[in-house]
Design a protein around this motif. Structure first.
Motif, PDB file in Angstrom:
ATOM      1  N   SER A   2      -9.310 -16.446 -14.647  1.00  0.00           N
ATOM      2  CA  SER A   2      -8.611 -16.520 -13.375  1.00  0.00           C
ATOM      3  C   SER A   2      -9.560 -16.077 -12.267  1.00  0.00           C
ATOM      4  O   SER A   2     -10.722 -15.757 -12.529  1.00  0.00           O
ATOM      5  CB  SER A   2      -7.394 -15.577 -13.422  1.00  0.00           C
ATOM      6  OG  SER A   2      -6.664 -15.643 -12.227  1.00  0.00           O
ATOM      7  N   THR A   3      -9.050 -16.057 -11.046  1.00  0.00           N
ATOM      8  CA  THR A   3      -9.763 -15.442  -9.936  1.00  0.00           C
ATOM      9  C   THR A   3      -8.775 -15.150  -8.823  1.00  0.00           C
ATOM     10  O   THR A   3      -7.683 -15.727  -8.779  1.00  0.00           O
ATOM     11  CB  THR A   3     -10.952 -16.307  -9.443  1.00  0.00           C
ATOM     12  OG1 THR A   3     -11.833 -15.487  -8.681  1.00  0.00           O
ATOM     13  CG2 THR A   3     -10.486 -17.484  -8.620  1.00  0.00           C
ATOM     14  N   LEU A   4      -9.149 -14.270  -7.958  1.00  0.00           N
ATOM     15  CA  LEU A   4      -8.314 -13.862  -6.842  1.00  0.00           C
ATOM     16  C   LEU A   4      -7.997 -15.063  -5.950  1.00  0.00           C
ATOM     17  O   LEU A   4      -8.878 -15.858  -5.638  1.00  0.00           O
ATOM     18  CB  LEU A   4      -9.035 -12.789  -6.027  1.00  0.00           C
ATOM     19  CG  LEU A   4      -8.254 -12.146  -4.891  1.00  0.00           C
ATOM     20  CD1 LEU A   4      -7.052 -11.395  -5.449  1.00  0.00           C
ATOM     21  CD2 LEU A   4      -9.145 -11.188  -4.130  1.00  0.00           C
ATOM     22  N   GLY A   5      -6.733 -15.194  -5.580  1.00  0.00           N
ATOM     23  CA  GLY A   5      -6.322 -16.260  -4.679  1.00  0.00           C
ATOM     24  C   GLY A   5      -6.040 -17.593  -5.345  1.00  0.00           C
ATOM     25  O   GLY A   5      -5.812 -18.586  -4.662  1.00  0.00           O
ATOM     26  N   CYS A   6      -6.043 -17.642  -6.655  1.00  0.00           N
ATOM     27  CA  CYS A   6      -5.776 -18.886  -7.388  1.00  0.00           C
ATOM     28  C   CYS A   6      -4.266 -19.038  -7.564  1.00  0.00           C
ATOM     29  O   CYS A   6      -3.670 -18.365  -8.406  1.00  0.00           O
ATOM     30  CB  CYS A   6      -6.488 -18.842  -8.743  1.00  0.00           C
ATOM     31  SG  CYS A   6      -6.035 -20.180  -9.862  1.00  0.00           S
ATOM     32  N   HIS A   7      -3.650 -19.926  -6.772  1.00  0.00           N
ATOM     33  CA  HIS A   7      -2.192 -20.084  -6.861  1.00  0.00           C
ATOM     34  C   HIS A   7      -1.749 -20.673  -8.197  1.00  0.00           C
ATOM     35  O   HIS A   7      -0.683 -20.342  -8.708  1.00  0.00           O
ATOM     36  CB  HIS A   7      -1.657 -20.903  -5.684  1.00  0.00           C
ATOM     37  CG  HIS A   7      -1.981 -22.359  -5.753  1.00  0.00           C
ATOM     38  ND1 HIS A   7      -3.222 -22.858  -5.436  1.00  0.00           N
ATOM     39  CD2 HIS A   7      -1.219 -23.420  -6.116  1.00  0.00           C
ATOM     40  CE1 HIS A   7      -3.212 -24.169  -5.599  1.00  0.00           C
ATOM     41  NE2 HIS A   7      -2.022 -24.534  -6.011  1.00  0.00           N
ATOM     42  N   ASP A  31     -11.604 -12.098 -14.236  1.00  0.00           N
ATOM     43  CA  ASP A  31     -11.943 -12.723 -12.970  1.00  0.00           C
ATOM     44  C   ASP A  31     -13.309 -13.381 -13.111  1.00  0.00           C
ATOM     45  O   ASP A  31     -14.330 -12.702 -13.227  1.00  0.00           O
ATOM     46  CB  ASP A  31     -11.954 -11.692 -11.849  1.00  0.00           C
ATOM     47  CG  ASP A  31     -12.085 -12.308 -10.476  1.00  0.00           C
ATOM     48  OD1 ASP A  31     -12.631 -13.442 -10.371  1.00  0.00           O
ATOM     49  OD2 ASP A  31     -11.654 -11.688  -9.498  1.00  0.00           O
ATOM     50  N   ILE A  32     -13.315 -14.703 -13.085  1.00  0.00           N
ATOM     51  CA  ILE A  32     -14.560 -15.433 -13.301  1.00  0.00           C
ATOM     52  C   ILE A  32     -15.570 -15.214 -12.178  1.00  0.00           C
ATOM     53  O   ILE A  32     -16.765 -15.425 -12.374  1.00  0.00           O
ATOM     54  CB  ILE A  32     -14.310 -16.939 -13.505  1.00  0.00           C
ATOM     55  CG1 ILE A  32     -13.719 -17.580 -12.249  1.00  0.00           C
ATOM     56  CG2 ILE A  32     -13.444 -17.171 -14.727  1.00  0.00           C
ATOM     57  CD1 ILE A  32     -13.692 -19.094 -12.276  1.00  0.00           C
ATOM     58  N   ALA A  33     -15.108 -14.784 -11.007  1.00  0.00           N
ATOM     59  CA  ALA A  33     -16.004 -14.575  -9.867  1.00  0.00           C
ATOM     60  C   ALA A  33     -16.989 -13.433 -10.119  1.00  0.00           C
ATOM     61  O   ALA A  33     -17.998 -13.321  -9.425  1.00  0.00           O
ATOM     62  CB  ALA A  33     -15.205 -14.306  -8.602  1.00  0.00           C
ATOM     63  N   GLU A  34     -16.707 -12.612 -11.113  1.00  0.00           N
ATOM     64  CA  GLU A  34     -17.561 -11.459 -11.417  1.00  0.00           C
ATOM     65  C   GLU A  34     -18.669 -11.782 -12.418  1.00  0.00           C
ATOM     66  O   GLU A  34     -19.447 -10.911 -12.775  1.00  0.00           O
ATOM     67  CB  GLU A  34     -16.695 -10.309 -11.931  1.00  0.00           C
ATOM     68  CG  GLU A  34     -15.694  -9.836 -10.888  1.00  0.00           C
ATOM     69  CD  GLU A  34     -14.753  -8.764 -11.403  1.00  0.00           C
ATOM     70  OE1 GLU A  34     -14.948  -8.285 -12.533  1.00  0.00           O
ATOM     71  OE2 GLU A  34     -13.822  -8.419 -10.671  1.00  0.00           O
ATOM     72  N   ILE A  46      -9.782 -23.310 -13.988  1.00  0.00           N
ATOM     73  CA  ILE A  46      -8.817 -22.219 -14.094  1.00  0.00           C
ATOM     74  C   ILE A  46      -7.449 -22.644 -13.599  1.00  0.00           C
ATOM     75  O   ILE A  46      -7.349 -23.533 -12.748  1.00  0.00           O
ATOM     76  CB  ILE A  46      -9.303 -20.952 -13.362  1.00  0.00           C
ATOM     77  CG1 ILE A  46      -9.551 -21.234 -11.897  1.00  0.00           C
ATOM     78  CG2 ILE A  46     -10.464 -20.338 -14.067  1.00  0.00           C
ATOM     79  CD1 ILE A  46      -9.868 -20.009 -11.063  1.00  0.00           C
ATOM     80  N   PRO A  47      -6.418 -22.048 -14.158  1.00  0.00           N
ATOM     81  CA  PRO A  47      -6.399 -21.007 -15.178  1.00  0.00           C
ATOM     82  C   PRO A  47      -6.635 -21.568 -16.581  1.00  0.00           C
ATOM     83  O   PRO A  47      -6.239 -22.674 -16.889  1.00  0.00           O
ATOM     84  CB  PRO A  47      -4.998 -20.415 -15.063  1.00  0.00           C
ATOM     85  CG  PRO A  47      -4.161 -21.546 -14.544  1.00  0.00           C
ATOM     86  CD  PRO A  47      -5.080 -22.346 -13.648  1.00  0.00           C
ATOM     87  N   VAL A  48      -7.274 -20.750 -17.400  1.00  0.00           N
ATOM     88  CA  VAL A  48      -7.558 -21.111 -18.792  1.00  0.00           C
ATOM     89  C   VAL A  48      -7.261 -19.901 -19.665  1.00  0.00           C
ATOM     90  O   VAL A  48      -7.702 -18.796 -19.366  1.00  0.00           O
ATOM     91  CB  VAL A  48      -9.032 -21.532 -18.981  1.00  0.00           C
ATOM     92  CG1 VAL A  48      -9.316 -21.830 -20.451  1.00  0.00           C
ATOM     93  CG2 VAL A  48      -9.382 -22.734 -18.118  1.00  0.00           C
ATOM     94  N   LEU A  49      -6.498 -20.124 -20.730  1.00  0.00           N
ATOM     95  CA  LEU A  49      -6.292 -19.086 -21.737  1.00  0.00           C
ATOM     96  C   LEU A  49      -7.370 -19.266 -22.790  1.00  0.00           C
ATOM     97  O   LEU A  49      -7.632 -20.393 -23.227  1.00  0.00           O
ATOM     98  CB  LEU A  49      -4.931 -19.224 -22.405  1.00  0.00           C
ATOM     99  CG  LEU A  49      -3.704 -19.078 -21.525  1.00  0.00           C
ATOM    100  CD1 LEU A  49      -2.445 -19.280 -22.362  1.00  0.00           C
ATOM    101  CD2 LEU A  49      -3.688 -17.739 -20.845  1.00  0.00           C
ATOM    102  N   VAL A  50      -7.973 -18.170 -23.210  1.00  0.00           N
ATOM    103  CA  VAL A  50      -9.016 -18.221 -24.233  1.00  0.00           C
ATOM    104  C   VAL A  50      -8.664 -17.212 -25.321  1.00  0.00           C
ATOM    105  O   VAL A  50      -8.459 -16.032 -25.039  1.00  0.00           O
ATOM    106  CB  VAL A  50     -10.403 -17.883 -23.645  1.00  0.00           C
ATOM    107  CG1 VAL A  50     -11.464 -17.922 -24.739  1.00  0.00           C
ATOM    108  CG2 VAL A  50     -10.767 -18.820 -22.503  1.00  0.00           C
ATOM    109  N   ASP A  51      -8.582 -17.688 -26.550  1.00  0.00           N
ATOM    110  CA  ASP A  51      -8.385 -16.790 -27.686  1.00  0.00           C
ATOM    111  C   ASP A  51      -9.746 -16.223 -28.066  1.00  0.00           C
ATOM    112  O   ASP A  51     -10.650 -16.971 -28.449  1.00  0.00           O
ATOM    113  CB  ASP A  51      -7.769 -17.542 -28.867  1.00  0.00           C
ATOM    114  CG  ASP A  51      -7.705 -16.697 -30.117  1.00  0.00           C
ATOM    115  OD1 ASP A  51      -7.472 -15.473 -30.000  1.00  0.00           O
ATOM    116  OD2 ASP A  51      -7.916 -17.245 -31.216  1.00  0.00           O
ATOM    117  N   GLU A  52      -9.908 -14.921 -27.950  1.00  0.00           N
ATOM    118  CA  GLU A  52     -11.197 -14.284 -28.213  1.00  0.00           C
ATOM    119  C   GLU A  52     -11.647 -14.408 -29.660  1.00  0.00           C
ATOM    120  O   GLU A  52     -12.833 -14.382 -29.943  1.00  0.00           O
ATOM    121  CB  GLU A  52     -11.149 -12.804 -27.821  1.00  0.00           C
ATOM    122  CG  GLU A  52     -11.041 -12.586 -26.334  1.00  0.00           C
ATOM    123  CD  GLU A  52     -10.990 -11.117 -25.968  1.00  0.00           C
ATOM    124  OE1 GLU A  52     -10.741 -10.270 -26.853  1.00  0.00           O
ATOM    125  OE2 GLU A  52     -11.187 -10.814 -24.783  1.00  0.00           O
TER     126      GLU A  52
END
Length: 80
Positions: A2-7, A31-34, A46-52
């Protein structure tokens, strides 16, 4: 992912809140921006769910039925 501001991420979060059992699963918002590598991989997805554990991904758009299928495909010991 995800990232900040992603509706769309906000919409996905609502689906998760209403359809995932918090006693079984933990969702970490990343947060992918980091991270430059994550930004390159997920910026337009995004958004994407990832199973670790398995590396499986569920990308947007998804609904509760697709989320259910994704969860059903997770390793049996996830969250237990």
């Amino acid at each position: 992912m995800s990232t900040l501001g992603c509706h769309l991420c906000d919409v996905a979060a609502e689906i998760l809140i209403h359809h995932m059992d918090p006693a079984r699963f933990v969702v970490d918002v990343v947060d992918i921006a980091e991270d430059d590598a994550l930004m390159e991989k997920y910026a337009v997805r995004i958004p994407v769910l990832v199973d670790e554990v398995s590396g499986r991904e569920l990308g947007w758009p998804f609904d509760q039925a697709q989320l259910g299928e994704f969860i059903a495909g997770l390793p049996a010991d996830m969250g237990e």
